[in-house]
Scaffold this active site. Structure first.
Site, PDB file in Angstrom:
ATOM      1  N   ASP A 142       0.906  -1.441   0.183  1.00 58.00           N
ATOM      2  CA  ASP A 142      -0.104  -0.046  -0.002  1.00 58.00           C
ATOM      3  C   ASP A 142       0.780   1.223  -0.145  1.00 58.00           C
ATOM      4  OD1 ASP A 142      -2.937   0.484  -0.344  1.00 58.00           O
ATOM      5  OD2 ASP A 142      -3.058  -0.795   1.606  1.00 58.00           O
ATOM      6  N   LYS A 143       0.280   2.315   0.213  1.00 59.93           N
ATOM      7  CA  LYS A 143       0.852   3.703  -0.049  1.00 59.93           C
ATOM      8  C   LYS A 143       1.873   3.669   1.159  1.00 59.93           C
ATOM      9  CE  LYS A 143      -0.088   8.788   0.988  1.00 59.93           C
ATOM     10  NZ  LYS A 143      -1.071   9.652   1.575  1.00 59.93           N
TER      11      LYS A 143
END
Length: 423
Positions: A142-143
């Site tokens: 993810d980010k």
């Protein structure tokens, strides 16, 4: 019949045949009467090979492919199914997975696909429709989440010096470290048996709340490290992790996950600040699961939560489990043990163990991943900010909306979706 009579008959037949009007074409029957014979082609055919006539090309010149007369037609290389070993620092990226039509959110796959096209490994239209090259990644980091051992599978043209050419079109914080041929139906996500993540955090996170220290002077004691490893070991085996994600209910079968190992390594010092790395290996992980597993152990070691909360969290009741910051989470490696057992020694395929690339993986972590985590922690103090939210949590009763109890700590590296390889 004597020879003179036979000869006379042949001459009479010859005279009748040659007297017919119109030109004769070899290979065509003579024309009857005064009918006009069909016009012959204005050019002479070229005879090629044995038998048959091959007519000259009559395609309009404008439709022909432009190029020199001696230009060879373009080579068609066969596509081959491969896997790529990737390492990257996730800072500044909105995760691994590409989001077509959302160019404002840059992802790792955006840069990877662009490099593949520029290197000549895939056609340009494969970059807009990744299904055409059967692209799949092992885990959706993810980010802000980094990876030292991400693996993607895809079909490419195996050009010369393929790794060097791909890397020449990638930024330095994204590297392709290895390539292996795999079976035609290989899918990196489905064939992955297990994933290993690591979570790097400053050791002051384990300081007891009564003598809380959040500066460079803290050093983790052997007794505290032993306590941390005892608690992390409780996660081993199969448990119901519905309290460690917002995606699952307590009775959903998919909330049960199998953890093979989880432990904390010996601490080390970077830029005057002591850090430790927690490693966890499991078949698969749900959104936020690893960050919550770390968060609950930190809460217990610091004295905010009793050890009994671990057993309660695996029951059906809703338990308030804090979520540690996304900074520090790294996809360490992925495992293909069943694939290796079946194909790794068949003489046609290589085992997917990446032992020869281990040195390059370690060097990348030391150059790009660890320094980013250390500098961001020093600048933003995301762990220190998150630790200040632990007193807000209620570890003794049933949690209601616990995920939103003021525990979110903004960070440029915080994972928006957590651990990333969700179902």
């Amino acid at each position: 019949m004597g020879f003179p009579r036979l000869w006379a008959a042949l001459l009479r037949a010859w005279g009748r045949w040659t007297a017919r009007p119109g030109p004769r074409v070899p290979g065509l029957p003579p024309m009857a009467g005064n009918k006009v014979p069909p016009a012959l082609p204005s050019h002479q055919p070229d005879r090629k090979g044995r038998g048959g006539w091959v007519w000259e090309e009559t395609e309009h010149p404008a439709k022909r492919v432009k190029g020199g007369e001696d230009e060879e037609p373009p080579r068609k290389l066969p596509k081959r199914k491969i896997v790529l070993l990737m390492a990257y620092s996730g800072k500044g990226y909105h995760g691994m997975q590409r989001n077509l039509g959302s160019s404002q959110f840059r992802t790792i796959e955006d840069d990877l696909v662009s490099a593949l096209v520029q290197a000549g490994c895939i056609p340009e239209n494969h970059g807009t429709d990744m299904r055409k090259m059967s692209f799949q990644r092992c885990a959706r980091t993810d980010k802000g989440v980094s990876a030292a051992g991400q693996v993607v599978s895809l079909k490419v043209w195996l050009i010369d010096d393929i790794l060097d050419k791909i890397n020449s079109h990638l930024p330095s914080h994204i590297r392709i470290l290895g390539l292996k041929r795999v079976t035609g139906g290989f899918n990196s996500k489905n064939k992955c048996d297990a994933r290993t993540y690591c979570y790097m955090l400053p050791t002051f996170a384990f300081a007891h709340k009564d003598r809380d220290v959040q500066d460079e002077s803290y050093r983790l004691s052997a007794e505290t490290l032993q306590q941390v490893n005892r608690l992390l070991g409780c996660y081993k085996g199969t448990h119901n992790f519905h309290n460690f994600t917002s995606q699952k209910g307590p009775r959903e079968p998919s909330a049960r996950r199998y953890i093979l190992e989880m432990y904390c390594e010996e601490p080390f010092v970077r830029e005057g600040l002591e850090f430790a790395v927690i490693k966890v290996k499991g078949q698969s992980f749900m959104m936020h699961q690893i960050r919550k597993m770390v968060g609950l152990v930190v809460a217990i070691v610091k004295g905010y939560a009793p050890e009994s909360v671990l057993e309660r969290s695996w029951g059906e009741e809703k338990v308030d489990v804090p979520k540690a910051p996304g900074l520090g989470l790294v996809l360490e490696r992925v495992h293909f043990e069943k694939y290796n057992q079946r194909f790794g020694s068949d003489g046609l395929h290589e085992p997917l163990d990446w032992a020869q690339e281990e040195g390059k993986v370690t060097a990348f972590k030391e150059q790009y991943i660890y320094p980013t985590i250390v500098s961001t922690e020093r600048d933003e103090r995301s762990m220190a900010q998150w630790l200040n939210t632990l007193p807000i949590h209620n570890f003794s009763g049933t949690a209601l909306g616990a995920d939103d109890t003021g525990a979110k700590v903004p960070s440029s590296l915080e994972g928006s979706e957590g651990d990333g390889d969700t179902d």
